[in-house]
Design a protein around this motif. Sequence first.
Motif, PDB file in Angstrom:
ATOM      1  N   LEU A  41     -10.515  69.421 -36.663  1.00 21.07           N
ATOM      2  CA  LEU A  41     -10.446  68.800 -35.347  1.00 21.07           C
ATOM      3  C   LEU A  41      -9.073  69.072 -34.762  1.00 21.07           C
ATOM      4  O   LEU A  41      -8.061  68.974 -35.457  1.00 21.07           O
ATOM      5  CB  LEU A  41     -10.710  67.303 -35.465  1.00 21.07           C
ATOM      6  N   VAL A  42      -9.039  69.422 -33.477  1.00 24.83           N
ATOM      7  CA  VAL A  42      -7.778  69.811 -32.836  1.00 24.83           C
ATOM      8  C   VAL A  42      -7.585  69.052 -31.530  1.00 24.83           C
ATOM      9  O   VAL A  42      -8.519  68.504 -30.967  1.00 24.83           O
ATOM     10  CB  VAL A  42      -7.715  71.334 -32.580  1.00 24.83           C
ATOM     11  N   ASN A  43      -6.364  69.060 -31.064  1.00 26.46           N
ATOM     12  CA  ASN A  43      -5.965  68.412 -29.814  1.00 26.46           C
ATOM     13  C   ASN A  43      -6.220  66.905 -29.860  1.00 26.46           C
ATOM     14  O   ASN A  43      -7.010  66.359 -29.095  1.00 26.46           O
ATOM     15  CB  ASN A  43      -6.665  69.041 -28.603  1.00 26.46           C
ATOM     16  N   GLU A  44      -5.511  66.229 -30.763  1.00 26.81           N
ATOM     17  CA  GLU A  44      -5.667  64.773 -30.885  1.00 26.81           C
ATOM     18  C   GLU A  44      -5.180  64.084 -29.617  1.00 26.81           C
ATOM     19  O   GLU A  44      -4.200  64.503 -28.994  1.00 26.81           O
ATOM     20  CB  GLU A  44      -4.895  64.261 -32.094  1.00 26.81           C
ATOM     21  N   ILE A  45      -5.900  63.025 -29.239  1.00 21.03           N
ATOM     22  CA  ILE A  45      -5.523  62.229 -28.072  1.00 21.03           C
ATOM     23  C   ILE A  45      -5.482  60.753 -28.480  1.00 21.03           C
ATOM     24  O   ILE A  45      -6.073  60.351 -29.477  1.00 21.03           O
ATOM     25  CB  ILE A  45      -6.493  62.431 -26.884  1.00 21.03           C
ATOM     26  N   GLU A  46      -4.800  59.968 -27.712  1.00 18.32           N
ATOM     27  CA  GLU A  46      -4.697  58.526 -27.943  1.00 18.32           C
ATOM     28  C   GLU A  46      -5.944  57.830 -27.410  1.00 18.32           C
ATOM     29  O   GLU A  46      -6.567  58.288 -26.446  1.00 18.32           O
ATOM     30  CB  GLU A  46      -3.457  57.966 -27.257  1.00 18.32           C
ATOM     31  N   ALA A  47      -6.290  56.708 -28.017  1.00 17.46           N
ATOM     32  CA  ALA A  47      -7.469  55.943 -27.588  1.00 17.46           C
ATOM     33  C   ALA A  47      -7.374  55.551 -26.121  1.00 17.46           C
ATOM     34  O   ALA A  47      -8.385  55.517 -25.414  1.00 17.46           O
ATOM     35  CB  ALA A  47      -7.635  54.705 -28.466  1.00 17.46           C
ATOM     36  N   GLY A  48      -6.177  55.294 -25.631  1.00 17.11           N
ATOM     37  CA  GLY A  48      -5.998  54.919 -24.231  1.00 17.11           C
ATOM     38  C   GLY A  48      -6.377  56.005 -23.250  1.00 17.11           C
ATOM     39  O   GLY A  48      -6.642  55.733 -22.080  1.00 17.11           O
ATOM     40  N   ALA A  49      -6.429  57.245 -23.696  1.00 21.04           N
ATOM     41  CA  ALA A  49      -6.771  58.370 -22.816  1.00 21.04           C
ATOM     42  C   ALA A  49      -8.273  58.582 -22.702  1.00 21.04           C
ATOM     43  O   ALA A  49      -8.729  59.420 -21.921  1.00 21.04           O
ATOM     44  CB  ALA A  49      -6.109  59.647 -23.325  1.00 21.04           C
ATOM     45  N   LEU A  50      -9.064  57.824 -23.454  1.00 18.95           N
ATOM     46  CA  LEU A  50     -10.511  58.039 -23.454  1.00 18.95           C
ATOM     47  C   LEU A  50     -11.179  57.655 -22.144  1.00 18.95           C
ATOM     48  O   LEU A  50     -12.213  58.218 -21.781  1.00 18.95           O
ATOM     49  CB  LEU A  50     -11.165  57.256 -24.599  1.00 18.95           C
ATOM     50  N   SER A  51     -10.615  56.714 -21.410  1.00 19.26           N
ATOM     51  CA  SER A  51     -11.243  56.275 -20.163  1.00 19.26           C
ATOM     52  C   SER A  51     -11.291  57.388 -19.122  1.00 19.26           C
ATOM     53  O   SER A  51     -12.104  57.343 -18.202  1.00 19.26           O
ATOM     54  CB  SER A  51     -10.517  55.061 -19.594  1.00 19.26           C
ATOM     55  N   ASN A  52     -10.454  58.402 -19.287  1.00 21.36           N
ATOM     56  CA  ASN A  52     -10.417  59.529 -18.353  1.00 21.36           C
ATOM     57  C   ASN A  52     -11.255  60.719 -18.826  1.00 21.36           C
ATOM     58  O   ASN A  52     -11.231  61.764 -18.201  1.00 21.36           O
ATOM     59  CB  ASN A  52      -8.975  59.998 -18.147  1.00 21.36           C
ATOM     60  N   ARG A  53     -12.000  60.547 -19.936  1.00 19.74           N
ATOM     61  CA  ARG A  53     -12.716  61.670 -20.540  1.00 19.74           C
ATOM     62  C   ARG A  53     -14.203  61.394 -20.593  1.00 19.74           C
ATOM     63  O   ARG A  53     -14.626  60.305 -20.931  1.00 19.74           O
ATOM     64  CB  ARG A  53     -12.217  61.916 -21.964  1.00 19.74           C
ATOM     65  N   ASN A  54     -15.009  62.401 -20.289  1.00 23.41           N
ATOM     66  CA  ASN A  54     -16.456  62.310 -20.451  1.00 23.41           C
ATOM     67  C   ASN A  54     -16.898  62.785 -21.826  1.00 23.41           C
ATOM     68  O   ASN A  54     -17.940  62.390 -22.321  1.00 23.41           O
ATOM     69  CB  ASN A  54     -17.172  63.144 -19.385  1.00 23.41           C
ATOM     70  N   THR A  55     -16.100  63.663 -22.429  1.00 19.23           N
ATOM     71  CA  THR A  55     -16.415  64.251 -23.726  1.00 19.23           C
ATOM     72  C   THR A  55     -15.193  64.156 -24.631  1.00 19.23           C
ATOM     73  O   THR A  55     -14.078  64.474 -24.204  1.00 19.23           O
ATOM     74  CB  THR A  55     -16.813  65.733 -23.560  1.00 19.23           C
ATOM     75  N   TYR A  56     -15.409  63.699 -25.864  1.00 18.57           N
ATOM     76  CA  TYR A  56     -14.347  63.636 -26.855  1.00 18.57           C
ATOM     77  C   TYR A  56     -14.982  63.513 -28.234  1.00 18.57           C
ATOM     78  O   TYR A  56     -16.191  63.329 -28.367  1.00 18.57           O
ATOM     79  CB  TYR A  56     -13.389  62.462 -26.601  1.00 18.57           C
ATOM     80  N   ILE A  57     -14.167  63.626 -29.255  1.00 18.09           N
ATOM     81  CA  ILE A  57     -14.637  63.515 -30.639  1.00 18.09           C
ATOM     82  C   ILE A  57     -13.983  62.298 -31.268  1.00 18.09           C
ATOM     83  O   ILE A  57     -12.761  62.138 -31.203  1.00 18.09           O
ATOM     84  CB  ILE A  57     -14.290  64.791 -31.427  1.00 18.09           C
ATOM     85  N   ARG A  58     -14.812  61.451 -31.878  1.00 20.47           N
ATOM     86  CA  ARG A  58     -14.347  60.256 -32.594  1.00 20.47           C
ATOM     87  C   ARG A  58     -14.464  60.554 -34.079  1.00 20.47           C
ATOM     88  O   ARG A  58     -15.522  60.945 -34.558  1.00 20.47           O
ATOM     89  CB  ARG A  58     -15.236  59.075 -32.189  1.00 20.47           C
ATOM     90  N   ALA A  59     -13.370  60.377 -34.820  1.00 20.65           N
ATOM     91  CA  ALA A  59     -13.354  60.775 -36.230  1.00 20.65           C
ATOM     92  C   ALA A  59     -12.784  59.681 -37.119  1.00 20.65           C
ATOM     93  O   ALA A  59     -11.924  58.917 -36.695  1.00 20.65           O
ATOM     94  CB  ALA A  59     -12.521  62.041 -36.397  1.00 20.65           C
ATOM     95  N   SER A  60     -13.274  59.637 -38.374  1.00 20.89           N
ATOM     96  CA  SER A  60     -12.693  58.733 -39.369  1.00 20.89           C
ATOM     97  C   SER A  60     -12.332  59.553 -40.607  1.00 20.89           C
ATOM     98  O   SER A  60     -13.029  60.499 -40.971  1.00 20.89           O
ATOM     99  CB  SER A  60     -13.640  57.589 -39.716  1.00 20.89           C
ATOM    100  N   TYR A  61     -11.223  59.166 -41.214  1.00 17.79           N
ATOM    101  CA  TYR A  61     -10.666  59.841 -42.383  1.00 17.79           C
ATOM    102  C   TYR A  61     -10.496  58.831 -43.500  1.00 17.79           C
ATOM    103  O   TYR A  61     -10.333  57.632 -43.249  1.00 17.79           O
ATOM    104  CB  TYR A  61      -9.294  60.434 -42.051  1.00 17.79           C
ATOM    105  N   ASP A  62     -10.483  59.306 -44.745  1.00 15.74           N
ATOM    106  CA  ASP A  62     -10.163  58.399 -45.845  1.00 15.74           C
ATOM    107  C   ASP A  62      -8.642  58.290 -45.963  1.00 15.74           C
ATOM    108  O   ASP A  62      -7.897  58.949 -45.226  1.00 15.74           O
ATOM    109  CB  ASP A  62     -10.840  58.813 -47.154  1.00 15.74           C
ATOM    110  N   ALA A  63      -8.193  57.453 -46.866  1.00 15.85           N
ATOM    111  CA  ALA A  63      -6.756  57.201 -47.017  1.00 15.85           C
ATOM    112  C   ALA A  63      -5.966  58.449 -47.407  1.00 15.85           C
ATOM    113  O   ALA A  63      -4.781  58.547 -47.124  1.00 15.85           O
ATOM    114  CB  ALA A  63      -6.527  56.091 -48.039  1.00 15.85           C
ATOM    115  N   SER A  64      -6.633  59.430 -48.044  1.00 15.88           N
ATOM    116  CA  SER A  64      -5.937  60.654 -48.437  1.00 15.88           C
ATOM    117  C   SER A  64      -5.958  61.719 -47.340  1.00 15.88           C
ATOM    118  O   SER A  64      -5.412  62.799 -47.511  1.00 15.88           O
ATOM    119  CB  SER A  64      -6.541  61.225 -49.723  1.00 15.88           C
TER     120      SER A  64
END
Length: 96
Positions: free
Chosen positions: A23-46
């Motif tokens: 996954l590339v071009n990380e954005i802050e959660a606050g920037a989501l309101s201006n986006r129609n398309t984005y990727i939501r991801a979860s990672y483990d502790a490692s």
Amino acid sequence: MTETQQACRYFLATSGVKLPLKLVNEIEAGALSNRNTYIRASYDASGLLLKFEKMVYGDVELSHSYTYDEAGVLRRAEILMLDEDPTVLEFNGAPA
């Protein structure tokens, strides 16, 4: 959120074709309101990518879920695309 998962992170795109996708071009959660398309991801502790969902106008269009062995090697990927049956890929760890 479980002990093994971190908070959601958000991205604009994926890179490459090898699983797990990068996954590339990380954005802050606050920037989501201006986006129609984005990727939501979860990672483990490692830092291993466990799941991502491509969000389009508030709906999940595509998702990948990954399972790893104790050494962090990808063993299983489940891919869901809108209006299609899930695809499950199993990896035995043998060299390609």
